[in-house]
Design an enzyme around this catalytic site. Structure first.
Site, PDB file in Angstrom:
ATOM      1  N   ASP A   1       0.852  -1.186   0.000  1.00  0.00           N
ATOM      2  CA  ASP A   1       0.000   0.000   0.000  1.00  0.00           C
ATOM      3  C   ASP A   1       0.893   1.243   0.000  1.00  0.00           C
ATOM      4  O   ASP A   1       1.882   1.315   0.721  1.00  0.00           O
ATOM      5  CB  ASP A   1      -0.914  -0.012   1.241  1.00  0.00           C
ATOM      6  CG  ASP A   1      -2.055   0.976   1.119  1.00  0.00           C
ATOM      7  OD1 ASP A   1      -3.217   0.544   1.048  1.00  0.00           O
ATOM      8  OD2 ASP A   1      -1.777   2.207   1.085  1.00  0.00           O
ATOM      9  N   ILE A   2       0.531   2.220  -0.809  1.00  0.00           N
ATOM     10  CA  ILE A   2       1.352   3.427  -0.954  1.00  0.00           C
ATOM     11  C   ILE A   2       1.322   4.295   0.313  1.00  0.00           C
ATOM     12  O   ILE A   2       2.255   5.060   0.563  1.00  0.00           O
ATOM     13  CB  ILE A   2       0.879   4.229  -2.210  1.00  0.00           C
ATOM     14  CG1 ILE A   2       2.001   5.076  -2.784  1.00  0.00           C
ATOM     15  CG2 ILE A   2      -0.357   5.047  -1.932  1.00  0.00           C
ATOM     16  CD1 ILE A   2       1.710   5.606  -4.192  1.00  0.00           C
TER      17      ILE A   2
ATOM     18  N   HIS B   1     -10.141  -5.298  -3.303  1.00  0.00           N
ATOM     19  CA  HIS B   1      -8.826  -5.569  -2.711  1.00  0.00           C
ATOM     20  C   HIS B   1      -8.979  -5.944  -1.250  1.00  0.00           C
ATOM     21  O   HIS B   1      -9.844  -5.427  -0.544  1.00  0.00           O
ATOM     22  CB  HIS B   1      -7.886  -4.370  -2.864  1.00  0.00           C
ATOM     23  CG  HIS B   1      -8.473  -3.063  -2.401  1.00  0.00           C
ATOM     24  ND1 HIS B   1      -9.363  -2.333  -3.156  1.00  0.00           N
ATOM     25  CD2 HIS B   1      -8.313  -2.376  -1.250  1.00  0.00           C
ATOM     26  CE1 HIS B   1      -9.719  -1.258  -2.495  1.00  0.00           C
ATOM     27  NE2 HIS B   1      -9.104  -1.254  -1.327  1.00  0.00           N
ATOM     28  N   LEU B   2      -8.101  -6.852  -0.838  1.00  0.00           N
ATOM     29  CA  LEU B   2      -8.041  -7.286   0.557  1.00  0.00           C
ATOM     30  C   LEU B   2      -6.813  -6.640   1.184  1.00  0.00           C
ATOM     31  O   LEU B   2      -5.695  -6.800   0.688  1.00  0.00           O
ATOM     32  CB  LEU B   2      -7.911  -8.814   0.593  1.00  0.00           C
ATOM     33  CG  LEU B   2      -7.806  -9.491   1.959  1.00  0.00           C
ATOM     34  CD1 LEU B   2      -9.083  -9.314   2.765  1.00  0.00           C
ATOM     35  CD2 LEU B   2      -7.509 -10.988   1.774  1.00  0.00           C
ATOM     36  N   HIS B   3      -7.028  -5.873   2.269  1.00  0.00           N
ATOM     37  CA  HIS B   3      -5.900  -5.296   3.004  1.00  0.00           C
ATOM     38  C   HIS B   3      -5.331  -6.359   3.945  1.00  0.00           C
ATOM     39  O   HIS B   3      -6.090  -6.982   4.707  1.00  0.00           O
ATOM     40  CB  HIS B   3      -6.356  -4.121   3.880  1.00  0.00           C
ATOM     41  CG  HIS B   3      -6.863  -2.925   3.132  1.00  0.00           C
ATOM     42  ND1 HIS B   3      -6.103  -1.780   2.945  1.00  0.00           N
ATOM     43  CD2 HIS B   3      -8.062  -2.666   2.546  1.00  0.00           C
ATOM     44  CE1 HIS B   3      -6.808  -0.882   2.286  1.00  0.00           C
ATOM     45  NE2 HIS B   3      -8.009  -1.394   2.032  1.00  0.00           N
TER      46      HIS B   3
ATOM     47  N   ASN C   1     -12.978  -3.001   2.474  1.00  0.00           N
ATOM     48  CA  ASN C   1     -13.910  -1.882   2.571  1.00  0.00           C
ATOM     49  C   ASN C   1     -14.876  -1.924   1.401  1.00  0.00           C
ATOM     50  O   ASN C   1     -14.461  -2.168   0.262  1.00  0.00           O
ATOM     51  CB  ASN C   1     -13.150  -0.554   2.570  1.00  0.00           C
ATOM     52  CG  ASN C   1     -12.277  -0.395   3.814  1.00  0.00           C
ATOM     53  OD1 ASN C   1     -12.709  -0.698   4.927  1.00  0.00           O
ATOM     54  ND2 ASN C   1     -11.046   0.046   3.628  1.00  0.00           N
TER      55      ASN C   1
ATOM     56  N   GLN D   1     -14.207   3.135   1.085  1.00  0.00           N
ATOM     57  CA  GLN D   1     -13.571   2.535  -0.096  1.00  0.00           C
ATOM     58  C   GLN D   1     -13.149   3.642  -1.054  1.00  0.00           C
ATOM     59  O   GLN D   1     -13.959   4.483  -1.457  1.00  0.00           O
ATOM     60  CB  GLN D   1     -14.522   1.557  -0.811  1.00  0.00           C
ATOM     61  CG  GLN D   1     -13.823   0.837  -1.962  1.00  0.00           C
ATOM     62  CD  GLN D   1     -14.672  -0.251  -2.626  1.00  0.00           C
ATOM     63  OE1 GLN D   1     -15.815  -0.491  -2.221  1.00  0.00           O
ATOM     64  NE2 GLN D   1     -14.114  -0.896  -3.633  1.00  0.00           N
TER      65      GLN D   1
HETATM   66  P1  5GP Z   1      -9.678   1.367   0.227  1.00  0.00           P
HETATM   67  O1  5GP Z   1      -9.854   2.595   1.063  1.00  0.00           O
HETATM   68  O2  5GP Z   1     -10.286   1.513  -1.148  1.00  0.00           O
HETATM   69  O3  5GP Z   1     -10.096   0.118   0.936  1.00  0.00           O
HETATM   70  O4  5GP Z   1      -8.106   1.200   0.059  1.00  0.00           O
HETATM   71  C1  5GP Z   1      -7.406   1.708  -1.036  1.00  0.00           C
HETATM   72  C2  5GP Z   1      -5.952   1.653  -0.648  1.00  0.00           C
HETATM   73  O5  5GP Z   1      -5.181   1.804  -1.826  1.00  0.00           O
HETATM   74  C3  5GP Z   1      -5.531   2.768   0.316  1.00  0.00           C
HETATM   75  O6  5GP Z   1      -5.003   2.195   1.510  1.00  0.00           O
HETATM   76  C4  5GP Z   1      -4.489   3.557  -0.477  1.00  0.00           C
HETATM   77  O7  5GP Z   1      -3.404   3.989   0.320  1.00  0.00           O
HETATM   78  C5  5GP Z   1      -4.047   2.579  -1.548  1.00  0.00           C
HETATM   79  N1  5GP Z   1      -3.660   3.183  -2.803  1.00  0.00           N
HETATM   80  C6  5GP Z   1      -4.349   4.142  -3.494  1.00  0.00           C
HETATM   81  N2  5GP Z   1      -3.704   4.435  -4.636  1.00  0.00           N
HETATM   82  C7  5GP Z   1      -2.603   3.641  -4.674  1.00  0.00           C
HETATM   83  C8  5GP Z   1      -1.535   3.506  -5.618  1.00  0.00           C
HETATM   84  O8  5GP Z   1      -1.476   4.158  -6.667  1.00  0.00           O
HETATM   85  N3  5GP Z   1      -0.566   2.604  -5.318  1.00  0.00           N
HETATM   86  C9  5GP Z   1      -0.603   1.840  -4.176  1.00  0.00           C
HETATM   87  N4  5GP Z   1       0.404   0.992  -3.972  1.00  0.00           N
HETATM   88  N5  5GP Z   1      -1.590   1.956  -3.264  1.00  0.00           N
HETATM   89  C10 5GP Z   1      -2.577   2.847  -3.511  1.00  0.00           C
END
Ligand code: 5GP
Ligand code: ZN
Length: 111
Positions: free
Chosen positions: A28-29, A98-100, A85, A92
């Site tokens: 995760d970035i 995606h699974l964290h 999420n 989200q």
């Molecule tokens: P969500 O909130 O949709 O469950 O999680 C999305 C996740 O993707 C966030 O934790 C965010 O930091 C990560 N993310 C968003 N854009 C990028 C990206 O371009 N590269 C990577 N490696 N992670 C990303």
């Protein structure tokens, strides 16, 4: 137009930690824990609410990948959190399922 599809295709850079025929995982970035990996199906599915009788294997497959990565990164004994999420109230941000996988520290907060 999906950033995770672009990451999977190599059009956008990432720190890849795992890949097989159907799944892909990368750091995760903006990590919220020392280990914070995202596991994604290569097939574009928007969100967990789109999981049904046809594609329910995807959830189990992602957990298998997460467990394997947790072992590889040596957090299988200390423990880890798996999160999906779904939609605005869950925060989200990216609409590609995606699974964290988070671990490497104590996470004492409510889900
Ligand atoms: P969500 O909130 O949709 O469950 O999680 C999305 C996740 O993707 C966030 O934790 C965010 O930091 C990560 N993310 C968003 N854009 C990028 C990206 O371009 N590269 C990577 N490696 N992670 C990303
Ligand atoms: Zn996508």
């Amino acid at each position: 137009m999906c950033i995770f599809c672009d990451i999977i295709k190599g059009k956008l850079p990432c720190d890849k930690v795992y890949e097989d025929e159907n799944y892909f995982a990368f750091k995760d970035i903006r990590p919220k824990a020392p280990v914070h990996i995202l596991i994604v199906p290569k097939k574009h599915i928007e969100k967990v609410a789109d999981i049904d009788g046809e594609n329910k294997n995807v959830i189990g497959d992602m957990v298998v990948v997460a467990n394997r990565i947790a072992k590889d990164l040596d957090i299988d004994k200390s423990g880890y959190r798996l999160v999906i999420n779904n939609g605005p109230d869950a925060g989200q941000e990216v609409y590609h399922l995606h699974l964290h996988l988070m671990g490497g520290k104590r996470m004492i907060f409510a889900a």
